[in-house]
Write a protein that holds these residues in place. Structure first.
Motif, short mmCIF file in Angstrom:
data_model
loop_
_atom_site.label_atom_id
_atom_site.label_comp_id
_atom_site.label_asym_id
_atom_site.label_seq_id
_atom_site.Cartn_x
_atom_site.Cartn_y
_atom_site.Cartn_z
N ASP A 102 -29.95 3.72 5.34
CA ASP A 102 -28.63 4.01 4.71
C ASP A 102 -29.47 4.03 3.12
N THR A 125 -35.21 6.20 9.16
CA THR A 125 -33.87 6.08 9.32
C THR A 125 -33.05 4.90 8.60
N GLU A 132 -29.99 9.68 7.88
CA GLU A 132 -28.90 8.92 7.80
C GLU A 132 -28.65 8.23 9.24
N GLU A 133 -28.26 6.98 8.98
CA GLU A 133 -27.92 6.16 10.27
C GLU A 133 -26.88 6.90 11.32
N PHE A 134 -25.97 7.38 10.65
CA PHE A 134 -24.63 7.82 11.36
C PHE A 134 -24.70 9.34 10.97
N SER A 135 -24.83 10.26 11.96
CA SER A 135 -24.90 11.73 11.49
C SER A 135 -24.14 12.36 12.57
N LEU A 136 -23.48 13.50 12.25
CA LEU A 136 -22.71 14.26 13.44
C LEU A 136 -23.85 15.01 14.04
N TYR A 158 -30.33 13.43 16.46
CA TYR A 158 -31.49 12.94 15.73
C TYR A 158 -32.49 13.91 15.82
#
Length: 141
Positions: free
Chosen positions: A80, A78, A40-44, A47
């Motif tokens: 969406d 990486t 996912e491009e944006f993850s909690l 990386y």
């Protein structure tokens, strides 16, 4: 008939079921597997954590396929998944995509009465790929 079979996997049991189907088909058609995992491009999570997890997911597919004498090319990207899956599949040069109807993020399709995934719904990534793919898509339920 199918030289390359792409199988997007997200680490869920559903994804592994789709991979099993793809491996069986690859044996029958003497095909290669393009195992795809999208970070996912944006993850909690960090990386590095996401990358290590993706490597483990792909390694599991590769191990199972190698036991069946099926060649696997791993793709760890990486992106969406909803927006980019068609492009990703195109890049693998797949002749067929095997994807499960549901994925790891199937909370929208849970029946709260019996706490199970609905058989009448499919996930957003699968649905988008069905509508936009230039190659046949086998939807595993």
């Amino acid at each position: 008939m199918f030289d390359v079979i792409a199988v997007p996997v997200d680490g869920s049991d559903y994804g592994y079921e789709a991979a099993d189907v793809a491996i069986e088909m690859a044996q029958r058609f003497n095909s290669k597997i393009a195992a795809v995992h999208v970070l996912e491009e944006f993850s909690l999570n960090s990386y590095d954590f996401e990358e290590d997890s993706g490597d483990e997911i792909l390694a599991r597919i590769t191990k199972k396929a190698s036991e069946a004498d099926v060649e696997v090319v791993e793709h760890l990207l990486t992106a969406d998944p909803l927006r980019d899956m068609r492009f990703i599949v195109d890049q693998t040069r797949a002749d067929l995509v095997v994807i499960h109807a549901h994925g790891a993020n199937n909370n929208r399709f849970v029946s709260f009465e019996d706490n199970s995934v609905s058989d009448t719904q499919i996930g957003s990534v699968s649905e988008r790929l069905l509508r936009t793919s230039k190659v046949p898509v086998l939807l595993v339920k």
